[in-house]
Design an enzyme around this catalytic site. Structure first.
Site, PDB file in Angstrom:
ATOM      1  N   GLY A  82      47.018  39.171  36.812  1.00 52.20           N
ATOM      2  CA  GLY A  82      48.111  39.417  37.754  1.00 52.20           C
ATOM      3  C   GLY A  82      48.577  40.855  37.727  1.00 52.20           C
ATOM      4  O   GLY A  82      48.669  41.480  36.667  1.00 52.20           O
ATOM      5  N   MET A 128      48.743  32.253  28.944  1.00 47.10           N
ATOM      6  CA  MET A 128      49.389  31.726  27.730  1.00 47.10           C
ATOM      7  C   MET A 128      50.026  30.372  28.030  1.00 47.10           C
ATOM      8  O   MET A 128      50.896  29.913  27.278  1.00 47.10           O
ATOM      9  CB  MET A 128      50.413  32.731  27.204  1.00 47.10           C
ATOM     10  N   HIS A 178      50.330  31.714  38.218  1.00 42.37           N
ATOM     11  CA  HIS A 178      49.036  31.354  37.631  1.00 42.37           C
ATOM     12  C   HIS A 178      48.170  30.619  38.666  1.00 42.37           C
ATOM     13  O   HIS A 178      46.968  30.828  38.752  1.00 42.37           O
ATOM     14  CB  HIS A 178      49.230  30.448  36.413  1.00 42.37           C
ATOM     15  N   HIS A 225      52.723  28.345  36.215  1.00 40.88           N
ATOM     16  CA  HIS A 225      53.590  28.319  37.394  1.00 40.88           C
ATOM     17  C   HIS A 225      52.789  28.781  38.612  1.00 40.88           C
ATOM     18  O   HIS A 225      51.569  28.999  38.512  1.00 40.88           O
ATOM     19  CB  HIS A 225      54.840  29.179  37.163  1.00 40.88           C
ATOM     20  N   ALA A 237      52.274  27.371  30.129  1.00 39.51           N
ATOM     21  CA  ALA A 237      53.530  27.241  30.883  1.00 39.51           C
ATOM     22  C   ALA A 237      53.261  27.685  32.326  1.00 39.51           C
ATOM     23  O   ALA A 237      53.937  28.563  32.873  1.00 39.51           O
ATOM     24  CB  ALA A 237      54.656  28.043  30.236  1.00 39.51           C
ATOM     25  N   LYS A 254      51.485  41.472  38.197  1.00 41.54           N
ATOM     26  CA  LYS A 254      52.791  41.339  37.524  1.00 41.54           C
ATOM     27  C   LYS A 254      52.812  42.096  36.200  1.00 41.54           C
ATOM     28  O   LYS A 254      53.821  42.693  35.826  1.00 41.54           O
ATOM     29  CB  LYS A 254      53.068  39.836  37.313  1.00 41.54           C
TER      30      LYS A 254
HETATM   31  P1  AMP Z   1      50.805  34.891  31.046  1.00 41.39           P
HETATM   32  O1  AMP Z   1      50.549  33.418  30.941  1.00 41.39           O
HETATM   33  O2  AMP Z   1      52.228  35.236  31.303  1.00 41.39           O
HETATM   34  O3  AMP Z   1      50.176  35.683  29.938  1.00 41.39           O
HETATM   35  O4  AMP Z   1      50.060  35.354  32.368  1.00 41.39           O
HETATM   36  C1  AMP Z   1      48.725  35.032  32.605  1.00 41.39           C
HETATM   37  C2  AMP Z   1      48.276  35.755  33.845  1.00 41.39           C
HETATM   38  O5  AMP Z   1      49.099  35.380  34.950  1.00 41.39           O
HETATM   39  C3  AMP Z   1      48.389  37.284  33.717  1.00 41.39           C
HETATM   40  O6  AMP Z   1      47.247  37.882  34.329  1.00 41.39           O
HETATM   41  C4  AMP Z   1      49.641  37.583  34.485  1.00 41.39           C
HETATM   42  O7  AMP Z   1      49.674  38.890  35.034  1.00 41.39           O
HETATM   43  C5  AMP Z   1      49.589  36.536  35.583  1.00 41.39           C
HETATM   44  N1  AMP Z   1      50.928  36.290  36.142  1.00 41.39           N
HETATM   45  C6  AMP Z   1      52.073  36.046  35.458  1.00 41.39           C
HETATM   46  N2  AMP Z   1      53.117  35.933  36.310  1.00 41.39           N
HETATM   47  C7  AMP Z   1      52.613  36.124  37.563  1.00 41.39           C
HETATM   48  C8  AMP Z   1      53.187  36.150  38.880  1.00 41.39           C
HETATM   49  N3  AMP Z   1      54.491  35.959  39.091  1.00 41.39           N
HETATM   50  N4  AMP Z   1      52.358  36.384  39.920  1.00 41.39           N
HETATM   51  C9  AMP Z   1      51.019  36.601  39.740  1.00 41.39           C
HETATM   52  N5  AMP Z   1      50.430  36.587  38.522  1.00 41.39           N
HETATM   53  C10 AMP Z   1      51.213  36.352  37.455  1.00 41.39           C
END
Ligand code: AMP
Length: 278
Positions: free
Chosen positions: A144, A27, A34, A31, A29, A146
């Site tokens: 992730g 989504m 990602h 870090h 942002a 996570k």
């Molecule tokens: P998001 O942008 O938050 O929807 O996350 C996109 C992907 O990044 C998802 O597969 C999450 O599980 C993964 N992700 C988010 N935070 C972390 C983290 N701290 N370590 C590893 N993967 C992550």
């Protein structure tokens, strides 16, 4: 190679090269968490596609869809630095026709634990992930650990619907003090961040034990110490395949998962444990 920004299926088809394609859905942002997913994708594929789409379908009416961080230019810099080939960045209108009817149901497994606190969240998440799979047509996709329940549900969807895609899970990336990286961490004040550390501390305390009741008690004690500034939604010790609570005699892998609000920010975290080793 120049980074290609694709907005629709046509752009994706034009950008497609021969050889394995890996998709990393996000989504934005972006870090370090990602970035680690992107690196894992890079190792396995000739072409890496990162999707950046804040999916309205997976946010409840009182959740943070409108204030979710959107940092597209900085995200492109991250993708360039990581050697990403294609960023797929559709608009909401491109993804969802106003008269759309059909979506994915995440089943019972999508209504428990995290799903009990976010009705409809996992249905919306699986719907967008299936659409991304259909649009990008990757050979593999990286998610992730996570978001452990999300990862389990996606693996279930791939199995239950016979999708020809390999799902890879990547370990959670943390700050040196244990806080799991999250796009939502930027909402936290310095003081709230200190409170938020209770999540990873609780998981570590749980992980030092071996039997379910002792694990739950040790983790709960740390959460309780944080007092009223930490508003806990759940602490659950579950089977990663079903997300059902494990019994006291469960052997093998389990996930200790926690969700809590600190001020206006809702955070989730988890660790994988081995129970009752022989
Ligand atoms: P998001 O942008 O938050 O929807 O996350 C996109 C992907 O990044 C998802 O597969 C999450 O599980 C993964 N992700 C988010 N935070 C972390 C983290 N701290 N370590 C590893 N993967 C992550």
């Amino acid at each position: 190679m120049e980074l290609i920004v694709a907005r629709n299926r046509e752009d994706l088809v034009k950008a497609r090269r021969a050889g394995p394609v890996a998709l990393v859905p996000t989504m934005g942002a972006l870090h370090e968490g990602h970035r680690s997913l992107i690196r894992q994708a890079r190792v396995r594929a000739d072409q890496v596609v990162v999707s950046i789409f804040v999916n309205p379908l997976q946010f409840g009416p009182n959740e943070d869809f409108s204030r979710y961080p959107r940092t597209f230019e900085a995200d492109l810099d991250v993708c360039r630095a990581e050697g990403v080939d294609v960023v797929f960045h559709p608009s909401v209108e491109d993804m969802y026709a106003p008269d759309r009817q059909i979506g994915i149901s995440s089943g019972e497994m999508g209504r428990i634990v995290e799903g009990a606190f976010r009705p409809g969240h996992f249905d919306g998440m699986l719907t967008v992930v299936l659409k991304l799979f259909n649009l990008v047509q990757p050979d593999l996709a990286v998610f992730g650990q996570k978001d452990a329940q999300q990862l389990s549900l996606i693996s279930r969807m791939v199995a239950d619907l016979n999708l020809p895609i390999e799902v890879l899970g990547a370990p959670t990336v943390r700050e040196p003090d244990g806080l799991a990286l999250s796009s939502r961490n930027r909402y936290l004040s310095e003081d709230e961040r200190r409170v938020a550390l209770s999540l990873s501390r609780a998981l570590r305390a749980g992980a030092a034990e071996f039997a379910p009741d002792a694990i739950r008690r040790a983790a709960r004690a740390v959460l309780d110490e944080a007092g009223s500034r930490l508003d806990v939604d759940y602490l659950a010790l579950v089977d990663p395949a079903t997300f059902a609570e494990v019994s006291e005699d469960h052997q093998g892998v389990a996930v200790l998962a926690v969700a809590a609000r600190v001020g206006a920010t809702r955070l989730i975290d988890n660790v994988t444990l081995t129970l009752n080793p022989a």
